[in-house]
Design an enzyme around this catalytic site. Structure first.
Site, PDB file in Angstrom:
ATOM      1  N   ASP A   1      -4.485  -2.389  -0.565  1.00 29.45           N
ATOM      2  CA  ASP A   1      -2.037  -2.251  -1.253  1.00 29.45           C
ATOM      3  C   ASP A   1      -1.896  -2.863  -0.380  1.00 29.45           C
ATOM      4  O   ASP A   1      -0.999  -3.634  -0.327  1.00 29.45           O
ATOM      5  CB  ASP A   1      -1.703  -1.183  -1.428  1.00 29.45           C
ATOM      6  CG  ASP A   1      -1.746  -0.213  -0.888  1.00 29.45           C
ATOM      7  OD1 ASP A   1      -1.883   0.033   0.498  1.00 29.45           O
ATOM      8  OD2 ASP A   1      -0.893   0.482  -0.862  1.00 29.45           O
ATOM      9  N   ASN A   2      -2.329  -2.699   1.356  1.00 30.44           N
ATOM     10  CA  ASN A   2      -1.698  -3.779   2.606  1.00 30.44           C
ATOM     11  C   ASN A   2      -3.073  -2.998   3.670  1.00 30.44           C
ATOM     12  O   ASN A   2      -3.709  -2.377   3.544  1.00 30.44           O
ATOM     13  CB  ASN A   2      -0.644  -2.808   2.342  1.00 30.44           C
ATOM     14  CG  ASN A   2      -0.095  -1.264   2.262  1.00 30.44           C
ATOM     15  OD1 ASN A   2       0.493  -0.960   1.828  1.00 30.44           O
ATOM     16  ND2 ASN A   2      -0.772  -0.915   3.574  1.00 30.44           N
TER      17      ASN A   2
ATOM     18  N   ASP B   1      -5.247   3.021  -0.433  1.00 26.06           N
ATOM     19  CA  ASP B   1      -3.797   3.537  -0.161  1.00 26.06           C
ATOM     20  C   ASP B   1      -3.792   2.941   1.592  1.00 26.06           C
ATOM     21  O   ASP B   1      -4.762   3.667   2.514  1.00 26.06           O
ATOM     22  CB  ASP B   1      -2.797   4.226  -0.178  1.00 26.06           C
ATOM     23  CG  ASP B   1      -1.570   3.777   0.113  1.00 26.06           C
ATOM     24  OD1 ASP B   1      -1.104   2.612   0.711  1.00 26.06           O
ATOM     25  OD2 ASP B   1      -0.747   4.851  -0.122  1.00 26.06           O
ATOM     26  N   ASP B   2      -3.604   2.339   2.574  1.00 29.30           N
ATOM     27  CA  ASP B   2      -3.535   1.997   3.268  1.00 29.30           C
ATOM     28  C   ASP B   2      -4.886   1.527   4.062  1.00 29.30           C
ATOM     29  O   ASP B   2      -5.233   1.516   5.779  1.00 29.30           O
ATOM     30  CB  ASP B   2      -2.806   2.637   4.395  1.00 29.30           C
ATOM     31  CG  ASP B   2      -1.249   3.021   4.379  1.00 29.30           C
ATOM     32  OD1 ASP B   2      -0.960   1.974   3.173  1.00 29.30           O
ATOM     33  OD2 ASP B   2      -0.003   3.280   4.752  1.00 29.30           O
TER      34      ASP B   2
ATOM     35  N   HIS C   1      -3.621   7.471   3.107  1.00 29.12           N
ATOM     36  CA  HIS C   1      -2.278   6.994   3.501  1.00 29.12           C
ATOM     37  C   HIS C   1      -2.685   8.338   4.216  1.00 29.12           C
ATOM     38  O   HIS C   1      -3.036   9.117   4.281  1.00 29.12           O
ATOM     39  CB  HIS C   1      -1.519   6.860   2.550  1.00 29.12           C
ATOM     40  CG  HIS C   1      -0.165   7.506   2.348  1.00 29.12           C
ATOM     41  ND1 HIS C   1       0.455   7.869   3.536  1.00 29.12           N
ATOM     42  CD2 HIS C   1       0.739   5.750   2.727  1.00 29.12           C
ATOM     43  CE1 HIS C   1       2.102   7.712   3.521  1.00 29.12           C
ATOM     44  NE2 HIS C   1       1.951   6.098   3.243  1.00 29.12           N
TER      45      HIS C   1
ATOM     46  N   CYS D   1       3.575  -0.744   0.224  1.00 25.68           N
ATOM     47  CA  CYS D   1       3.376  -0.236  -0.894  1.00 25.68           C
ATOM     48  C   CYS D   1       3.809  -0.544  -2.352  1.00 25.68           C
ATOM     49  O   CYS D   1       2.869  -1.552  -3.511  1.00 25.68           O
ATOM     50  CB  CYS D   1       2.759   0.969  -1.112  1.00 25.68           C
ATOM     51  SG  CYS D   1       1.627   2.325   0.488  1.00 25.68           S
TER      52      CYS D   1
ATOM     53  N   LYS E   1      -1.085   7.347  -7.892  1.00 20.83           N
ATOM     54  CA  LYS E   1      -0.737   7.096  -7.302  1.00 20.83           C
ATOM     55  C   LYS E   1       0.485   5.928  -7.610  1.00 20.83           C
ATOM     56  O   LYS E   1       0.055   4.390  -7.870  1.00 20.83           O
ATOM     57  CB  LYS E   1      -0.264   6.287  -5.759  1.00 20.83           C
ATOM     58  CG  LYS E   1       1.000   6.376  -4.765  1.00 20.83           C
ATOM     59  CD  LYS E   1       0.390   5.908  -3.355  1.00 20.83           C
ATOM     60  CE  LYS E   1       1.734   5.120  -3.130  1.00 20.83           C
ATOM     61  NZ  LYS E   1       1.655   4.781  -1.862  1.00 20.83           N
TER      62      LYS E   1
ATOM     63  N   LYS F   1      -0.191  -2.826   9.210  1.00 22.48           N
ATOM     64  CA  LYS F   1       0.673  -2.894   8.366  1.00 22.48           C
ATOM     65  C   LYS F   1       2.418  -2.764   8.242  1.00 22.48           C
ATOM     66  O   LYS F   1       3.164  -2.679   9.320  1.00 22.48           O
ATOM     67  CB  LYS F   1       1.185  -1.066   7.613  1.00 22.48           C
ATOM     68  CG  LYS F   1       1.863  -0.277   6.629  1.00 22.48           C
ATOM     69  CD  LYS F   1       1.264   1.331   6.265  1.00 22.48           C
ATOM     70  CE  LYS F   1       2.527   1.703   4.947  1.00 22.48           C
ATOM     71  NZ  LYS F   1       2.292   2.890   4.918  1.00 22.48           N
TER      72      LYS F   1
ATOM     73  N   HIS G   1       4.175   4.772  -7.625  1.00 26.44           N
ATOM     74  CA  HIS G   1       5.227   4.024  -6.348  1.00 26.44           C
ATOM     75  C   HIS G   1       5.532   3.091  -6.780  1.00 26.44           C
ATOM     76  O   HIS G   1       5.911   2.155  -6.313  1.00 26.44           O
ATOM     77  CB  HIS G   1       4.346   4.394  -5.134  1.00 26.44           C
ATOM     78  CG  HIS G   1       5.475   3.822  -4.211  1.00 26.44           C
ATOM     79  ND1 HIS G   1       4.917   3.983  -2.460  1.00 26.44           N
ATOM     80  CD2 HIS G   1       6.508   4.468  -3.878  1.00 26.44           C
ATOM     81  CE1 HIS G   1       6.143   3.785  -2.042  1.00 26.44           C
ATOM     82  NE2 HIS G   1       7.328   4.233  -2.013  1.00 26.44           N
TER      83      HIS G   1
END
Length: 762
Positions: A300-301, A57-58, A242, A95, A149, A318, A151
């Site tokens: 994811d990004n 994540d991130d 994240h 996300c 996660k 992001k 989401h």
């Protein structure tokens, strides 16, 4: 005499038995055929690889060891070096859209999730009618497990991972969770516990670091499963890296030399992920999975520089559609790869994992209608050409660039012209000899402005001229256009590929080769499309409202509907022909698309952005102690805003030749802009309405024993019934107004006080 009838009877009995056996053998398949079917089934199970998908994540482009040596990721570096690095791989900028496209294999314009993330109190999730990746793998015989996660919504039980194809689930349902307390907040005051085991709340894990906890559960799944009996699909979706940035201190110590504290903590969190991947790969080897496994690693990004991440040298961050927000870190490691230890430049998108993994597992992709992804396993494993030729990053009709900025374009241009004239006047004054001091003092008292410019600045009649014709009376040059010099790699036309005809000529190794006889542009789309968003064009003729599209989101009473569509990137899709020898600029383009709508598309080498793509800054690595936007932040911002002082709605880049998006070619190549705008309009015809409902007060964790859980009963639920659009800025606007009023009151108070002191001669 009695012996003869007995013998005859025995002979008849034997004959009847033989006839019966013959009849049975005629209907029974041969032994070798039955054995062949059994062998084929066993061979199919043997050929089905175990799939482990690791999602972070991130994590930014510059947040992994093989891109940046200051980040220590030895395990990830080794796995990537022995596998295939995906250096032309794209995800979504935030996300929920990335995760939805991974699970469904469809663009977010086809799931209704094209606007933003799913907030904890929003009654929204993946469409119920749409099949998912774990469902297809389960049909192919896989055991499916998810850790980490989610989401993707949880307002009803039908939205949970265990109802979307996963046999088991252990992790969090919301987007941002504390790594130790597992508390998730929607705002400052509304918080709740968010750690779940299958469909129940997993109490009692407070104090355990989530990355470590998720790794332990993944190893437990690998230990309890028999790899020889059934293939395994494991989605390990880490919460890291994240925010909040609170890794264990032992992981921060190796980066103690980093003076930037957020960057130091961020690097420590990346190290926790690296160690987790090492433990998972060790378990794969220990329990007999590794030789028949495929390990996929993906973010994811892009990263958020304010919280320690970094995308250098890519532009943006992001939440933006610049390369820094959508170009992802990824690699594939597997003993099954035919060509290993290499870098792949094949164009890939996160939607491609759905058909790629289903095909690799021996599943049937034809059952999944409307996929936007492609099977890219031959491109990954064998180094073949990617079947993907374009990517629709997104079309968000709810996100438009401000109208005030569009109206100020001409005024901004006038201001830039005036500043240029002022500079010229100052230069001329430096050349002229100075008069005596007395005369100079006299002139400064009577005239505050130079006479050469006051003539233009004081006349109000000149402003309408500027607005209408954009041709001021001042002898000044129009906005600078790029000079036509030698052909560069970033000015190449779009390559010739199968799905679509050529755009802007044929591609060559370098330079701009164009066809001799350019065909005319086809402008089939009407001017009404300037106000187009996805909703009007997807509703049927009978139910299409007369109101504008954005009103439909707040007033529509219809259910959340979806319509069948085909893969719009497949061969056979028409595309308007190019006209590379056009001599007009962007102002004379055909109105095929409302450029105030936030959208981004990649076709071949070309990338087009419209509307507001987000902050387009190049953020260097954080080398200074502070993380606030100081000098290191302004290193590139000053260059950016000097070059683009006028607000824009269209950007065009040749990503192959200019991967850092430093050379905007929108003014030089209006023909390519026109074709990509038409392509956006074409995709927009396939979009479903945006589903972004307002918060539901029933989701408050205080009503559910302090935890985030589904709050809508299945019998009371009707998908898509929630009306309106979520609005986030109401409270902020009120607060801003209060602050402004308070400031006005303070100013008036001090003004009165100063007037009173002067009048009283104090």
């Amino acid at each position: 005499m009695q012996a003869a009838p007995a013998a005859a009877a025995a002979a008849l009995t034997a004959l009847s038995v033989l006839l019966t056996l013959d009849c049975l053998s005629a209907h029974r398949p041969p032994n070798n055929q039955m054995q062949q079917q059994t062998d084929e089934t066993a061979q199919k199970k043997k050929n089905q690889p175990h799939i482990v998908f690791i999602l972070t994540d991130d994590q930014g482009f510059n947040d992994i060891g093989y891109h940046n040596p200051t980040i220590k990721t030895p395990t990830l570096d080794k796995l990537a070096a022995e596998g295939v690095k995906l250096e032309n791989y794209y995800v979504q900028p935030i996300c929920t859209p990335s995760r939805s496209q991974l699970i469904t294999g469809r663009y977010q314009i086809h799931t209704g999730l094209q606007h933003s993330i799913i907030r904890p109190r929003q009654p929204s999730c993946l469409p119920s009618h749409m099949d998912t990746l774990p469902e297809r793998l389960r049909e192919a015989g896989y055991a499916t497990h998810m850790v980490g996660k989610w989401h993707l919504g949880f307002y009803r039980k039908a939205c949970l991972p265990t109802r979307k194809g996963f046999d088991t689930f252990f992790g969090s349902l919301t987007g941002s969770v504390d790594y130790y307390s597992y508390e998730s907040c929607d705002g400052k005051d509304l918080c709740g516990y968010d750690l779940h085991d299958d469909e129940g709340v997993a109490w009692g894990h407070e104090g355990k670091y989530s990355t470590t906890l998720f790794t332990q559960r993944a190893r437990k799944i690998l230990e309890s499963h028999d790899p020889a009996e059934r293939p395994l699909f494991l989605l390990l979706s880490f919460q890291a890296v994240h925010t909040p940035l609170n890794p264990p201190e032992s992981y921060i110590y190796p980066f103690r030399d980093m003076v930037n504290v957020p960057r130091r903590n961020f690097a420590g969190m990346v190290s926790t992920v690296d160690e987790a991947v090492r433990n998972v790969t060790y378990a794969l080897r220990k329990y007999g999975y590794y030789r028949n496994s495929v390990i996929i690693y993906s973010t994811d990004n892009g990263a958020q520089p304010f919280t320690g991440g970094n995308n250098w040298p890519l532009r943006g961050r992001k939440g933006t559609y610049w390369e820094g927000g959508v170009r992802g870190v990824g690699f594939v490691h597997s003993p099954l790869l035919r060509r290993r230890r290499r870098v792949s430049k094949a164009l890939m998108h996160i939607t491609d994992w759905f058909p790629t993994l289903v095909s690799l597992a021996g599943g049937n992709i034809s059952q999944s209608q409307g996929l936007d992804g492609f099977d890219v396993w031959p491109a990954i494993s064998e180094g073949r050409e990617s079947p993907r030729k374009e990517i629709l990053h997104n079309i968000d009709p709810l996100h438009k660039s401000p109208i005030e900025k569009k109206n100020q374009d001409e005024e901004n241009w006038v201001k830039t012209l005036k500043t240029k004239v002022l500079k010229k006047v100052k230069k001329k004054k430096k050349v002229v000899k100075k008069p005596p001091k007395q005369k100079l003092a006299f002139k400064t008292k009577t005239t505050k402005k130079p006479q050469t410019f006051s003539h233009h600045a004081s006349k109000p009649k000149s402003k309408p001229l500027f607005k209408k014709k954009l041709k001021p009376r001042l002898k000044s040059k129009p906005p600078p256009k790029a000079k036509k010099t030698k052909a560069h790699t970033w000015d190449r036309p779009l390559p010739n590929h199968r799905p679509h005809p050529k755009i802007g000529g044929t591609s060559s190794g370098s330079g701009t080769s164009r066809p001799k006889s350019p065909p005319p542009i086809q402008t089939r789309l009407k001017t009404k499309f300037r106000r187009t968003t996805s909703q009007n064009q997807n509703l049927s003729q009978s139910s299409r409202p007369k109101s504008k599209t954005l009103k439909l989101h707040s007033k529509s009473k219809s259910k959340r509907t979806f319509f069948p569509y085909q893969n719009r990137s497949q061969p056979g899709i028409p595309l308007t022909k190019s006209h590379p020898t056009l001599q007009f600029g962007l102002e004379s383009l055909q109105p095929v698309w409302d450029t105030s709508v936030q959208a981004a598309i990649r076709v071949g080498d070309w990338k087009l952005l419209t509307g507001d793509p987000g902050h387009g800054d190049w953020v260097p690595p954080q080398m200074l102690p502070t993380s606030l936007p100081g000098r290191w932040w302004n290193l590139e911002r000053s260059i950016l805003y000097q070059k683009s002082s006028v607000h824009k709605n269209i950007w065009l880049f040749n990503i192959t030749g200019d991967p850092y998006e430093r050379h905007d070619l929108a003014d030089q190549r209006p023909d390519v802009v026109q074709q990509l705008l038409a392509r956006l309009a074409y995709y927009n015809q396939t979009a479903v309405p945006v589903y972004f409902p307002p918060d539901d007060p029933r989701a408050n964790p205080s009503q559910h024993r302090g935890a985030w859980v589904p709050w809508v009963e299945e019998e009371d639920d009707e998908e898509g019934k929630y009306q309106g659009v979520y609005k986030k800025s109401n409270n902020k606007m009120k607060k801003k107004k209060k602050k402004k009023c308070m400031l006005c009151n303070l100013q008036s108070f001090f003004l009165k006080m100063s007037e009173g002191t002067v009048s009283s001669r104090i």
